[in-house]
Design a protein around this motif. Structure first.
Motif, mmCIF file in Angstrom:
data_model
loop_
_atom_site.group_PDB
_atom_site.id
_atom_site.type_symbol
_atom_site.label_atom_id
_atom_site.label_comp_id
_atom_site.label_asym_id
_atom_site.label_seq_id
_atom_site.Cartn_x
_atom_site.Cartn_y
_atom_site.Cartn_z
ATOM 1 N N SER A 24 0.938 -1.147 0.068
ATOM 2 C CA SER A 24 0.003 -0.056 -0.071
ATOM 3 C C SER A 24 0.755 1.112 -0.154
ATOM 4 C CB SER A 24 -0.891 0.256 1.325
ATOM 5 O OG SER A 24 -0.024 0.204 2.534
ATOM 6 N N HIS A 25 2.067 1.136 0.420
ATOM 7 C CA HIS A 25 3.068 2.269 0.570
ATOM 8 C C HIS A 25 4.392 1.911 0.103
ATOM 9 C CE1 HIS A 25 -0.327 3.705 3.246
ATOM 10 N NE2 HIS A 25 0.272 4.813 3.210
ATOM 11 N N ARG A 26 4.936 2.830 -0.501
ATOM 12 C CA ARG A 26 6.472 2.758 -1.151
ATOM 13 C C ARG A 26 7.509 2.765 -0.126
ATOM 14 N NH1 ARG A 26 5.284 7.804 -5.529
ATOM 15 N NH2 ARG A 26 3.958 6.716 -6.815
ATOM 16 N N PRO A 27 8.727 2.480 -0.437
ATOM 17 C CA PRO A 27 9.712 2.493 0.433
ATOM 18 C C PRO A 27 10.070 3.911 1.218
ATOM 19 C CG PRO A 27 10.485 1.491 -1.411
ATOM 20 C CD PRO A 27 9.055 1.759 -1.545
ATOM 21 N N SER A 28 9.375 4.919 0.590
ATOM 22 C CA SER A 28 9.390 6.067 1.142
ATOM 23 C C SER A 28 8.628 6.477 2.086
ATOM 24 C CB SER A 28 9.373 7.287 -0.101
ATOM 25 O OG SER A 28 8.123 7.154 -0.776
ATOM 26 N N ASP A 29 7.647 5.657 2.248
ATOM 27 C CA ASP A 29 6.437 5.763 3.291
ATOM 28 C C ASP A 29 5.356 6.426 2.602
ATOM 29 O OD1 ASP A 29 7.583 4.477 5.417
ATOM 30 O OD2 ASP A 29 8.413 6.431 6.313
ATOM 31 N N ASP A 30 5.509 6.831 1.310
ATOM 32 C CA ASP A 30 4.550 7.524 0.493
ATOM 33 C C ASP A 30 3.462 6.492 0.179
ATOM 34 O OD1 ASP A 30 5.552 10.093 0.973
ATOM 35 O OD2 ASP A 30 6.968 9.715 -0.757
ATOM 36 N N LEU A 31 2.316 7.050 -0.285
ATOM 37 C CA LEU A 31 1.178 6.260 -0.669
ATOM 38 C C LEU A 31 1.411 5.845 -2.420
ATOM 39 C CD1 LEU A 31 -1.766 5.104 -0.468
ATOM 40 C CD2 LEU A 31 -2.662 7.249 -1.016
#
Length: 522
Positions: A300-307
């Motif tokens: 649900s989220h990227r390695p950047s913590d972004d959606l």
């Protein structure tokens, strides 16, 4: 993610009474019952100012290591590598940058370690939480030293055991609070306020529960790297086996389509921001965009913590396929858990084939995200795993034709998150701002190149864009090179140092006074 001020945590006592710490000793020499002296500065503040002595190079880069009594872990093996590299590096500024970055994780982020309890708590830097992804990357450049440093070996083993406990209970969460045995107080995460999670989590254990597939792959990387350098199977305890079971279940569940054949909506996990939440809401009841099963594993989220835009992230899946193969090879070599090995190898093959068969667009460029319905989002995000880091991850060779096309595409205007200024350029992402590329993208590009001129140019960009502080930051503005995010970011420092050690082996003439390879641990 959000930086948190936690001086009370940084200087907190561990278990039992404090022991006197000699001036020439490090905290980890007394791992179970010691403390960082109260006189030690908060490194988040310390890292924002230049400290003597300065290098003799043109940039006069400063020494940014804490004083010995304020370092959170001591390793003579680490100090030897620093000494070896500084004697060989031909640029005095590069020598200081390496000396600052290589030990950064051990110098500043080991907040708790008890070898008797087999537990550890490692922070990311300016955020007082243990991220599964960050730890896997923060220590990646140190694994070869494990045969030479039994205390470091015990630290990694304790980290594996601690994270095994977390994953066994919360496989969808990527960041955690200190273990209760540490005596350290949990931190409050403003970004996790007003967020609904199903299944629910305990915020005294979990710091943040955005589901990121690469966090689980990072744990696999720590496990197999520990074994590869120690041949020690004792970390495969009940906690580790429970964690592996949770990971395999998550891979299965997140490989399914959103819709069943009879139109039931499938949801194993959802994360929904609500009114007042600092993080954006996840659509469709916290499940993200619908997906069609194709062999990839959703996140649900990227390695950047972004959606995510689409839930199948190519680079996450590439990393997962590589790490599952490593885990299977590890188990086979150790002659243990044959069923788990077979399951891991099967998933690895399925995921690897799906990456090659479903994520390349008509131009032969890897998409960053897909959805199984034919949707492609062609971009890259600087956080590793990224498309730029595919050779570093071990998924393909640097000269792979599809990778070369992808790299050229991503370091151009065709990538919405590529940005270029007078002194700094690179790939960033929405996590900070489109005008703030990440140094990490330049590091990944060096891993993806065999061209001496390109490598030298990218090294020069990195060296000259530390804001004069001699540390690798999260992002740097293309308009003002002294404007950066995260003064204390251990993963970025470790990744840079790991890259320089890679060049020391394969391109020594570029960085050394003499064209003689240097191999850590030999």
């Amino acid at each position: 993610m959000r930086g948190l001020s936690a001086q009370a945590v940084l200087a907190a006592s561990i278990l039992g009474p404090s022991l006197p710490v000699p001036a020439n000793a490090a905290w980890a020499d007394y791992p179970a019952r010691s403390r960082i002296p109260d006189s030690c500065p908060d490194y988040n503040d310390y890292s924002k100012s230049r400290h003597e002595p300065f290098s003799s190079g043109a940039l006069a880069l400063p020494n940014m290591r804490p004083s010995p009594e304020c370092r959170t872990f001591n390793s003579s093996a680490v100090e030897k590598v620093i000494s070896d590299m500084q004697a060989r590096l031909k640029d005095p500024d590069m020598a200081v940058l390496f000396a600052n970055t290589f030990p950064s994780t051990l110098d500043t982020t080991v907040r708790y370690f008890d070898p008797d309890l087999n537990l550890a708590f490692i922070i990311t830097g300016d955020i007082t939480a243990q991220w599964l992804r960050d730890t896997g990357n923060q220590f990646a450049h140190l694994y070869r030293l494990l045969p030479q440093d039994k205390n470091l070996q015990a630290l990694i083993k304790a980290m594996i055991n601690t994270e095994s406990r977390y994953i066994a209970e919360y496989p969808y969460c990527g960041a955690f609070q200190p273990p209760p045995e540490s005596g350290l107080a949990p931190s409050h995460n403003d970004w996790a306020d007003n967020v609904r999670i199903n299944p629910p989590v305990d915020n005294q254990t979990v710091f943040e529960c955005k589901y990121e597939l690469d966090s689980l792959a990072g744990f696999l990387k720590i496990s197999r790297s520990y074994y590869a350098n120690t041949n020690d199977t004792s970390f495969m305890n009940d906690n580790w086996k429970a964690a592996m079971n949770s990971i395999m279940t998550t891979i299965h569940d997140q490989s399914q389509s959103t819709w069943t054949d009879d139109w039931r909506y499938v949801s194993y996990y959802n994360w929904t921001g609500t009114a007042g939440a600092l993080s954006p809401q996840v659509p469709n009841g916290g499940n993200g965009e619908p997906k069609m099963a194709n062999g990839l594993v959703a996140s649900s989220h990227r390695p950047s913590d972004d959606l995510c835009v689409f839930n199948f992230i190519t680079s996450d899946n590439a990393m997962m396929s590589v790490e599952l193969d490593h885990i299977a090879n590890m188990l086979d070599k150790a002659a243990t858990q044959a069923d788990l090995s077979k399951q891991a190898r099967s998933y690895a093959a399925t995921i690897r084939d799906a990456v090659w068969n479903t994520t390349l667009n008509l131009n032969g460029v890897f998409a960053y995200e897909t959805n199984g319905y034919g949707g492609y989002y062609v971009m890259d995000d600087a956080n590793v795993p990224s498309l730029m880091s595919l050779p570093y991850l071990g998924f393909l060779k640097r000269n792979d034709s599809n990778y070369v096309k992808t790299k050229n595409h991503l370091f151009s205007r065709l990538n919405p998150y590529y940005a270029e200024g007078k002194s700094f350029s690179g790939i960033g992402g929405p996590h900070v701002n489109a005008t703030y590329p990440w140094p990490m993208s330049q590091v990944s590009a060096i891993y993806g190149s065999d061209d001496d001129a390109e490598i030298a140019q990218r090294l020069d960009v990195l060296l000259k864009n530390t804001a004069g502080l001699g540390l690798i930051h999260e992002s740097v503005s293309i308009y003002n090179a002294t404007d950066y995010s995260r003064p204390w970011f251990a993963w970025a420092n470790s990744y840079f140092a790991e890259m320089l050690l890679d060049l020391a082996e394969r391109k020594p003439g570029l960085i050394f006074k003499e064209d003689t390879p240097y191999v850590v641990g030999q």
